[in-house]
Design a protein around this motif. Structure first.
Motif, PDB file in Angstrom:
ATOM      1  N   ARG A  29      37.678  34.242  46.272  1.00  0.00           N
ATOM      2  CA  ARG A  29      37.534  33.173  45.279  1.00  0.00           C
ATOM      3  C   ARG A  29      37.472  33.680  43.844  1.00  0.00           C
ATOM      4  NH1 ARG A  29      39.423  29.269  47.713  1.00  0.00           N
ATOM      5  NH2 ARG A  29      38.549  27.900  46.125  1.00  0.00           N
ATOM      6  N   HIS A  30      36.715  34.752  43.597  1.00  0.00           N
ATOM      7  CA  HIS A  30      36.524  35.222  42.216  1.00  0.00           C
ATOM      8  C   HIS A  30      36.784  36.725  42.136  1.00  0.00           C
ATOM      9  CE1 HIS A  30      34.904  31.341  41.147  1.00  0.00           C
ATOM     10  NE2 HIS A  30      33.983  31.431  42.082  1.00  0.00           N
ATOM     11  N   VAL A  31      37.754  37.095  41.297  1.00  0.00           N
ATOM     12  CA  VAL A  31      38.175  38.491  41.161  1.00  0.00           C
ATOM     13  C   VAL A  31      37.793  39.021  39.783  1.00  0.00           C
ATOM     14  CG1 VAL A  31      40.170  40.039  40.992  1.00  0.00           C
ATOM     15  CG2 VAL A  31      40.099  38.265  42.765  1.00  0.00           C
ATOM     16  N   LEU A  32      37.273  40.241  39.755  1.00  0.00           N
ATOM     17  CA  LEU A  32      37.065  40.974  38.510  1.00  0.00           C
ATOM     18  C   LEU A  32      37.872  42.260  38.626  1.00  0.00           C
ATOM     19  CD1 LEU A  32      35.665  41.422  35.768  1.00  0.00           C
ATOM     20  CD2 LEU A  32      33.788  42.515  37.012  1.00  0.00           C
ATOM     21  N   GLU A  33      38.833  42.420  37.730  1.00  0.00           N
ATOM     22  CA  GLU A  33      39.677  43.606  37.724  1.00  0.00           C
ATOM     23  C   GLU A  33      39.457  44.365  36.423  1.00  0.00           C
ATOM     24  OE1 GLU A  33      44.408  44.763  38.154  1.00  0.00           O
ATOM     25  OE2 GLU A  33      43.828  42.934  37.076  1.00  0.00           O
ATOM     26  N   LEU A  34      39.026  45.602  36.518  1.00  0.00           N
ATOM     27  CA  LEU A  34      38.801  46.432  35.342  1.00  0.00           C
ATOM     28  C   LEU A  34      39.990  47.359  35.164  1.00  0.00           C
ATOM     29  CD1 LEU A  34      35.007  47.319  35.803  1.00  0.00           C
ATOM     30  CD2 LEU A  34      36.064  45.312  34.724  1.00  0.00           C
ATOM     31  N   GLY A  35      40.774  47.101  34.126  1.00  0.00           N
ATOM     32  CA  GLY A  35      41.985  47.872  33.872  1.00  0.00           C
ATOM     33  C   GLY A  35      43.220  47.086  34.269  1.00  0.00           C
ATOM     34  N   ALA A  36      44.073  46.764  33.293  1.00  0.00           N
ATOM     35  CA  ALA A  36      45.279  45.971  33.561  1.00  0.00           C
ATOM     36  C   ALA A  36      46.442  46.872  33.927  1.00  0.00           C
ATOM     37  CB  ALA A  36      45.632  45.129  32.331  1.00  0.00           C
ATOM     38  N   GLY A  37      47.355  46.346  34.753  1.00  0.00           N
ATOM     39  CA  GLY A  37      48.528  47.128  35.120  1.00  0.00           C
ATOM     40  C   GLY A  37      49.264  46.514  36.295  1.00  0.00           C
ATOM     41  N   GLN A  38      49.833  47.376  37.142  1.00  0.00           N
ATOM     42  CA  GLN A  38      50.615  46.910  38.285  1.00  0.00           C
ATOM     43  C   GLN A  38      49.800  46.037  39.237  1.00  0.00           C
ATOM     44  OE1 GLN A  38      54.158  48.085  39.324  1.00  0.00           O
ATOM     45  NE2 GLN A  38      54.041  47.900  37.106  1.00  0.00           N
ATOM     46  N   THR A  39      48.533  46.372  39.409  1.00  0.00           N
ATOM     47  CA  THR A  39      47.712  45.567  40.318  1.00  0.00           C
ATOM     48  C   THR A  39      47.473  44.172  39.756  1.00  0.00           C
ATOM     49  OG1 THR A  39      45.710  46.555  39.348  1.00  0.00           O
ATOM     50  CG2 THR A  39      46.555  47.528  41.391  1.00  0.00           C
ATOM     51  N   SER A  40      47.447  44.039  38.433  1.00  0.00           N
ATOM     52  CA  SER A  40      47.288  42.718  37.815  1.00  0.00           C
ATOM     53  C   SER A  40      48.467  41.819  38.198  1.00  0.00           C
ATOM     54  CB  SER A  40      47.213  42.833  36.290  1.00  0.00           C
ATOM     55  OG  SER A  40      46.261  43.778  35.888  1.00  0.00           O
ATOM     56  N   ILE A  41      49.655  42.407  38.206  1.00  0.00           N
ATOM     57  CA  ILE A  41      50.860  41.658  38.564  1.00  0.00           C
ATOM     58  C   ILE A  41      50.805  41.245  40.028  1.00  0.00           C
ATOM     59  CG2 ILE A  41      53.371  41.791  38.741  1.00  0.00           C
ATOM     60  CD1 ILE A  41      53.248  43.889  36.455  1.00  0.00           C
ATOM     61  N   LEU A  42      50.401  42.173  40.890  1.00  0.00           N
ATOM     62  CA  LEU A  42      50.295  41.858  42.316  1.00  0.00           C
ATOM     63  C   LEU A  42      49.278  40.754  42.554  1.00  0.00           C
ATOM     64  CD1 LEU A  42      51.003  42.434  45.270  1.00  0.00           C
ATOM     65  CD2 LEU A  42      49.254  44.223  45.264  1.00  0.00           C
ATOM     66  N   LEU A  43      48.115  40.853  41.933  1.00  0.00           N
ATOM     67  CA  LEU A  43      47.083  39.813  42.090  1.00  0.00           C
ATOM     68  C   LEU A  43      47.598  38.456  41.635  1.00  0.00           C
ATOM     69  CD1 LEU A  43      43.980  41.817  40.773  1.00  0.00           C
ATOM     70  CD2 LEU A  43      44.299  40.975  43.115  1.00  0.00           C
ATOM     71  N   SER A  44      48.283  38.429  40.511  1.00  0.00           N
ATOM     72  CA  SER A  44      48.818  37.173  39.979  1.00  0.00           C
ATOM     73  C   SER A  44      49.821  36.551  40.940  1.00  0.00           C
ATOM     74  CB  SER A  44      49.473  37.434  38.616  1.00  0.00           C
ATOM     75  OG  SER A  44      50.068  36.259  38.109  1.00  0.00           O
ATOM     76  N   GLN A  45      50.709  37.361  41.485  1.00  0.00           N
ATOM     77  CA  GLN A  45      51.746  36.819  42.352  1.00  0.00           C
ATOM     78  C   GLN A  45      51.191  36.361  43.697  1.00  0.00           C
ATOM     79  OE1 GLN A  45      55.134  39.443  42.512  1.00  0.00           O
ATOM     80  NE2 GLN A  45      55.553  39.202  40.330  1.00  0.00           N
ATOM     81  N   ILE A  46      50.259  37.109  44.247  1.00  0.00           N
ATOM     82  CA  ILE A  46      49.638  36.666  45.503  1.00  0.00           C
ATOM     83  C   ILE A  46      48.877  35.359  45.270  1.00  0.00           C
ATOM     84  CG2 ILE A  46      47.870  37.183  47.229  1.00  0.00           C
ATOM     85  CD1 ILE A  46      48.634  40.111  47.050  1.00  0.00           C
ATOM     86  N   ASN A  47      48.170  35.286  44.156  1.00  0.00           N
ATOM     87  CA  ASN A  47      47.411  34.071  43.854  1.00  0.00           C
ATOM     88  C   ASN A  47      48.331  32.866  43.740  1.00  0.00           C
ATOM     89  OD1 ASN A  47      45.004  32.677  43.360  1.00  0.00           O
ATOM     90  ND2 ASN A  47      45.184  32.934  41.146  1.00  0.00           N
ATOM     91  N   ALA A  48      49.493  33.047  43.126  1.00  0.00           N
ATOM     92  CA  ALA A  48      50.453  31.952  42.994  1.00  0.00           C
ATOM     93  C   ALA A  48      50.924  31.478  44.362  1.00  0.00           C
ATOM     94  CB  ALA A  48      51.636  32.388  42.140  1.00  0.00           C
ATOM     95  N   VAL A  49      51.193  32.422  45.254  1.00  0.00           N
ATOM     96  CA  VAL A  49      51.630  32.079  46.606  1.00  0.00           C
ATOM     97  C   VAL A  49      50.559  31.282  47.342  1.00  0.00           C
ATOM     98  CG1 VAL A  49      52.194  33.053  48.874  1.00  0.00           C
ATOM     99  CG2 VAL A  49      53.227  34.008  46.807  1.00  0.00           C
ATOM    100  N   LYS A  50      49.288  31.636  47.085  1.00  0.00           N
ATOM    101  CA  LYS A  50      48.181  30.984  47.780  1.00  0.00           C
ATOM    102  C   LYS A  50      47.671  29.745  47.041  1.00  0.00           C
ATOM    103  CE  LYS A  50      45.393  33.419  50.235  1.00  0.00           C
ATOM    104  NZ  LYS A  50      44.336  34.322  50.734  1.00  0.00           N
ATOM    105  N   GLY A  51      48.423  29.275  46.057  1.00  0.00           N
ATOM    106  CA  GLY A  51      48.077  28.026  45.383  1.00  0.00           C
ATOM    107  C   GLY A  51      47.119  28.175  44.225  1.00  0.00           C
TER     108      GLY A  51
END
Length: 239
Positions: free
Chosen positions: A74-96
């Motif tokens: 439900r709630h994500v905290l990511e320290l440091g932006a990069g490739q994982t930020s993109i992956l998190l965003s795209q998975i989140n979009a798929v899951k609504g």
């Protein structure tokens, strides 16, 4: 004195190489790559990721994809932006877009670059001097995470901690230990390095002091991720 300094520098480099050698298993990258690609296919996400250099490796990509495939995070905290930020965003979009994601980055220019590729807002936080368990470090200024939330997924991959002077910077993430949900996963990336290894010990002690029931494991490939997990997410220790 110059000779002693050069010898000291060479010893530091050699020690770092040996430390990494005994704490990683590069051959596992191929296996985690295959597993990650299989999960991307399930999410119907194209593989346009670059697990090279200082970016996330396939072990970390696999770990993130599997966690989101098996848990209702439900709630994500990511320290440091990069490739994982993109992956998190795209998975989140798929899951609504059911998950709130807070990505924290200290470099405004890099934050702006990554922001063009993700849907979540990237919070830019300056690095300030802090003292954590006797360690003087540079870490994100106050307010970098929402203290009203309980995070069930925390990824620690920032701020920069690759040089001798900055290697302890990520121990600042210890501040989040009492802002974890009952069901939680904390991933410490680059755990093959001494600074992140110190954070592992600090977080373990902090959770035990609070009486939090948890399990832990380490994922070894080209890099090392240390995982703490508890509650309904405790089985992530077997990923």
């Amino acid at each position: 004195m110059a000779l002693l300094k050069k010898l000291g520098e060479k010893w530091t480099v050699l020690n770092t190489v040996l430390w990494r050698y005994y704490r990683t298993t590069p051959a596992m990258e191929t296996i985690y790559r295959d597993l990650f690609l299989r999960d991307l296919k399930k999410f119907q996400i194209e593989d346009h990721f670059y697990p090279v250099g200082g970016a996330a490796n396939h072990g970390l990509f696999y770990l993130i994809a599997r966690c989101f495939g098996e848990f209702d995070i439900r709630h994500v905290l990511e320290l440091g932006a990069g490739q994982t930020s993109i992956l998190l965003s795209q998975i989140n979009a798929v899951k609504g877009d059911k998950t709130t994601i807070r990505t924290v980055e200290h470099d405004p220019a890099w934050a702006g670059h990554v922001q063009q590729k993700v849907s979540q807002g990237i919070h830019v936080a300056k690095l300030v001097a802090k003292t954590i368990e006797g360690q003087t470090i540079s870490h994100y200024q106050a307010g970098y995470f929402d203290e009203t939330l309980k995070y069930d997924f925390v990824l620690i991959d920032g701020p920069p901690a690759y040089s001798h002077d900055t290697r302890m910077n990520r121990v600042g993430a210890l501040e989040i230990h009492d802002h974890l949900a009952d069901d939680f996963i904390v991933i410490i990336d680059d755990a093959e390095r001494p600074g992140e290894d110190a954070l592992v010990g600090m977080l373990r002690r902090a959770l035990k002091r609070r009486g939090v029931a948890f399990q832990e494991t380490a994922l070894l490939a080209g890099k090392r991720q240390h995982v703490f997990c508890g509650g309904a997410y405790a089985r992530a220790a077997y990923f």
